[in-house]
Design a protein around this motif. Sequence first.
Motif, mmCIF file in Angstrom:
data_model
loop_
_atom_site.group_PDB
_atom_site.id
_atom_site.type_symbol
_atom_site.label_atom_id
_atom_site.label_comp_id
_atom_site.label_asym_id
_atom_site.label_seq_id
_atom_site.Cartn_x
_atom_site.Cartn_y
_atom_site.Cartn_z
ATOM 1 N N SER A 139 0.691 -1.334 0.404
ATOM 2 C CA SER A 139 0.207 0.157 -0.136
ATOM 3 C C SER A 139 0.914 1.543 0.082
ATOM 4 O O SER A 139 1.868 1.429 -0.084
ATOM 5 C CB SER A 139 -0.808 0.130 0.641
ATOM 6 N N ILE A 140 0.244 2.294 -0.351
ATOM 7 C CA ILE A 140 0.580 3.370 -0.506
ATOM 8 C C ILE A 140 1.328 3.534 0.792
ATOM 9 O O ILE A 140 2.202 4.282 1.191
ATOM 10 C CB ILE A 140 0.272 5.132 -1.091
ATOM 11 N N SER A 141 0.526 3.835 1.852
ATOM 12 C CA SER A 141 0.773 3.704 3.393
ATOM 13 C C SER A 141 2.062 3.302 3.237
ATOM 14 O O SER A 141 2.573 3.813 4.424
ATOM 15 C CB SER A 141 0.056 2.882 4.135
ATOM 16 N N THR A 142 2.387 2.156 3.585
ATOM 17 C CA THR A 142 3.465 1.305 3.847
ATOM 18 C C THR A 142 4.761 1.778 3.109
ATOM 19 O O THR A 142 5.797 2.039 3.599
ATOM 20 C CB THR A 142 3.317 -0.512 3.647
ATOM 21 N N LEU A 143 4.412 2.534 1.672
ATOM 22 C CA LEU A 143 5.521 3.193 1.102
ATOM 23 C C LEU A 143 6.178 4.279 1.777
ATOM 24 O O LEU A 143 7.675 4.962 2.211
ATOM 25 C CB LEU A 143 6.110 3.397 -0.721
ATOM 26 N N LEU A 144 4.983 4.702 2.762
ATOM 27 C CA LEU A 144 5.869 6.366 3.560
ATOM 28 C C LEU A 144 6.317 5.788 4.897
ATOM 29 O O LEU A 144 7.098 6.836 5.310
ATOM 30 C CB LEU A 144 4.210 7.188 4.006
ATOM 31 N N LEU A 145 6.795 4.601 4.860
ATOM 32 C CA LEU A 145 7.739 4.173 5.941
ATOM 33 C C LEU A 145 9.418 3.815 5.887
ATOM 34 O O LEU A 145 9.834 4.907 6.919
ATOM 35 C CB LEU A 145 7.311 2.564 6.374
ATOM 36 N N TYR A 146 9.482 3.984 4.175
ATOM 37 C CA TYR A 146 10.457 4.430 3.880
ATOM 38 C C TYR A 146 11.070 5.441 3.392
ATOM 39 O O TYR A 146 12.283 4.987 2.800
ATOM 40 C CB TYR A 146 10.958 2.695 3.143
ATOM 41 N N ASN A 147 10.417 6.577 3.027
ATOM 42 C CA ASN A 147 10.119 7.685 2.026
ATOM 43 C C ASN A 147 9.695 8.184 2.032
ATOM 44 O O ASN A 147 8.269 8.502 3.009
ATOM 45 C CB ASN A 147 9.938 6.799 0.775
ATOM 46 N N GLU A 148 9.910 9.723 1.875
ATOM 47 C CA GLU A 148 9.095 11.298 2.225
ATOM 48 C C GLU A 148 8.020 11.323 1.619
ATOM 49 O O GLU A 148 8.029 10.206 0.457
ATOM 50 C CB GLU A 148 9.967 11.835 2.182
ATOM 51 N N SER A 149 7.257 11.519 1.647
ATOM 52 C CA SER A 149 5.636 11.785 1.152
ATOM 53 C C SER A 149 5.860 12.428 -0.178
ATOM 54 O O SER A 149 5.378 12.348 -0.592
ATOM 55 C CB SER A 149 4.725 12.503 1.995
ATOM 56 N N VAL A 150 6.920 13.252 -0.375
ATOM 57 C CA VAL A 150 7.501 13.806 -1.789
ATOM 58 C C VAL A 150 8.030 13.531 -2.776
ATOM 59 O O VAL A 150 7.065 13.028 -4.095
ATOM 60 C CB VAL A 150 8.090 15.139 -1.774
ATOM 61 N N ILE A 151 8.790 12.226 -2.556
ATOM 62 C CA ILE A 151 9.477 10.797 -3.366
ATOM 63 C C ILE A 151 8.115 10.424 -3.152
ATOM 64 O O ILE A 151 8.085 9.553 -4.794
ATOM 65 C CB ILE A 151 9.809 10.755 -2.188
ATOM 66 N N VAL A 152 7.404 9.679 -2.510
ATOM 67 C CA VAL A 152 6.177 8.788 -2.838
ATOM 68 C C VAL A 152 5.029 9.068 -3.779
ATOM 69 O O VAL A 152 4.583 8.510 -4.938
ATOM 70 C CB VAL A 152 5.189 8.332 -1.026
ATOM 71 N N THR A 153 4.831 10.570 -3.847
ATOM 72 C CA THR A 153 4.572 11.249 -4.400
ATOM 73 C C THR A 153 4.328 11.609 -5.785
ATOM 74 O O THR A 153 4.052 10.786 -7.089
ATOM 75 C CB THR A 153 3.408 13.122 -4.075
ATOM 76 N N ARG A 154 5.434 11.584 -6.046
ATOM 77 C CA ARG A 154 6.217 11.596 -7.456
ATOM 78 C C ARG A 154 6.338 10.654 -8.435
ATOM 79 O O ARG A 154 6.344 10.298 -8.909
ATOM 80 C CB ARG A 154 7.924 12.643 -7.164
ATOM 81 N N PHE A 155 6.116 9.328 -6.813
ATOM 82 C CA PHE A 155 6.520 7.833 -7.737
ATOM 83 C C PHE A 155 4.969 7.127 -8.492
ATOM 84 O O PHE A 155 5.341 6.689 -9.162
ATOM 85 C CB PHE A 155 7.092 7.013 -6.193
ATOM 86 N N ALA A 156 4.440 7.776 -7.450
ATOM 87 C CA ALA A 156 2.625 7.579 -8.254
ATOM 88 C C ALA A 156 2.501 7.789 -9.130
ATOM 89 O O ALA A 156 1.369 7.658 -9.904
ATOM 90 C CB ALA A 156 2.143 7.693 -6.491
ATOM 91 N N HIS A 157 2.872 9.716 -9.699
ATOM 92 C CA HIS A 157 2.604 10.236 -9.996
ATOM 93 C C HIS A 157 2.959 9.250 -11.464
ATOM 94 O O HIS A 157 2.419 9.573 -12.697
ATOM 95 C CB HIS A 157 3.149 12.153 -10.019
ATOM 96 N N ALA A 158 4.148 9.512 -11.397
ATOM 97 C CA ALA A 158 4.849 9.164 -12.617
ATOM 98 C C ALA A 158 4.766 7.437 -12.837
ATOM 99 O O ALA A 158 4.379 6.808 -14.252
ATOM 100 C CB ALA A 158 6.181 8.961 -13.000
ATOM 101 N N LEU A 159 3.630 6.228 -12.271
ATOM 102 C CA LEU A 159 3.488 5.082 -12.156
ATOM 103 C C LEU A 159 2.486 5.156 -12.579
ATOM 104 O O LEU A 159 1.853 4.781 -13.602
ATOM 105 C CB LEU A 159 4.055 4.504 -10.469
ATOM 106 N N ILE A 160 1.499 6.592 -12.552
ATOM 107 C CA ILE A 160 0.139 6.613 -12.595
ATOM 108 C C ILE A 160 0.277 6.519 -14.753
ATOM 109 O O ILE A 160 -0.359 6.005 -15.334
ATOM 110 C CB ILE A 160 -0.561 7.123 -11.871
ATOM 111 N N ALA A 161 1.288 7.925 -14.251
ATOM 112 C CA ALA A 161 1.182 8.031 -16.212
ATOM 113 C C ALA A 161 1.639 6.949 -16.658
ATOM 114 O O ALA A 161 1.114 6.342 -17.736
ATOM 115 C CB ALA A 161 2.443 8.962 -16.500
ATOM 116 N N LYS A 162 2.882 6.013 -16.367
ATOM 117 C CA LYS A 162 3.188 5.127 -16.812
ATOM 118 C C LYS A 162 2.510 3.686 -17.483
ATOM 119 O O LYS A 162 1.833 3.043 -18.739
ATOM 120 C CB LYS A 162 4.460 3.944 -16.039
#
Length: 184
Positions: free
Chosen positions: A125-148
């Motif tokens: 889940s997105i929540s778990t990614l926040l345990l290991y990454n800053e919120s802004v990094i997870v947001t960028r990852f999610a945005h890029a992933l959704i675009a892909k």
Amino acid sequence: MPDAIQSYFKDIEDNEIVLFIVPEVQLPQIEKDIIKYVSQQGYYIVYVNANKPYTTMTNIFQKEGIVMDKIFFVDLVTNLVGINVQRAGNCVFCPPQALTNLSITIKSVVESLPKEANKILFLDSISTLLLYNESVIVTRFAHALIAKLREWKVKGMMLTLEQEADKKLISQITSFADKCVSIK
């Protein structure tokens, strides 16, 4: 199956990206319900599991009678417990803090699937990614992933826990997604 999930599936659109906001106590059942339904529809599933190891998830799914031949895992958990493995059967292992590597791994798995097949990515889940990454990094990852996912014509389902949700992150991901379903 909860009504919100069932109603979502009644009118699913091609290449749709959905964010599910889920109460913690319902997460395991909702994961099973979604995967069971999607697998019964004949989709190839790329399951990015950040909460439980691959072996645990396969055992859970098999007990539920979920056919595993079209489910491919990207396991973000196993390496955290000191088991250093790259690949096993229908699973690739990747650390949760290496989001660039995760993107590359997801691309590789998606490209390995039959080109014309219906495909869906399920991120737990997105929540778990926040345990290991800053919120802004997870947001960028999610945005890029959704675009892909849109580029690859792959549907996407992402889960986040309601109690742990970073409100700004959820707001941003909701704006990238086609639908946001809040399970109560």
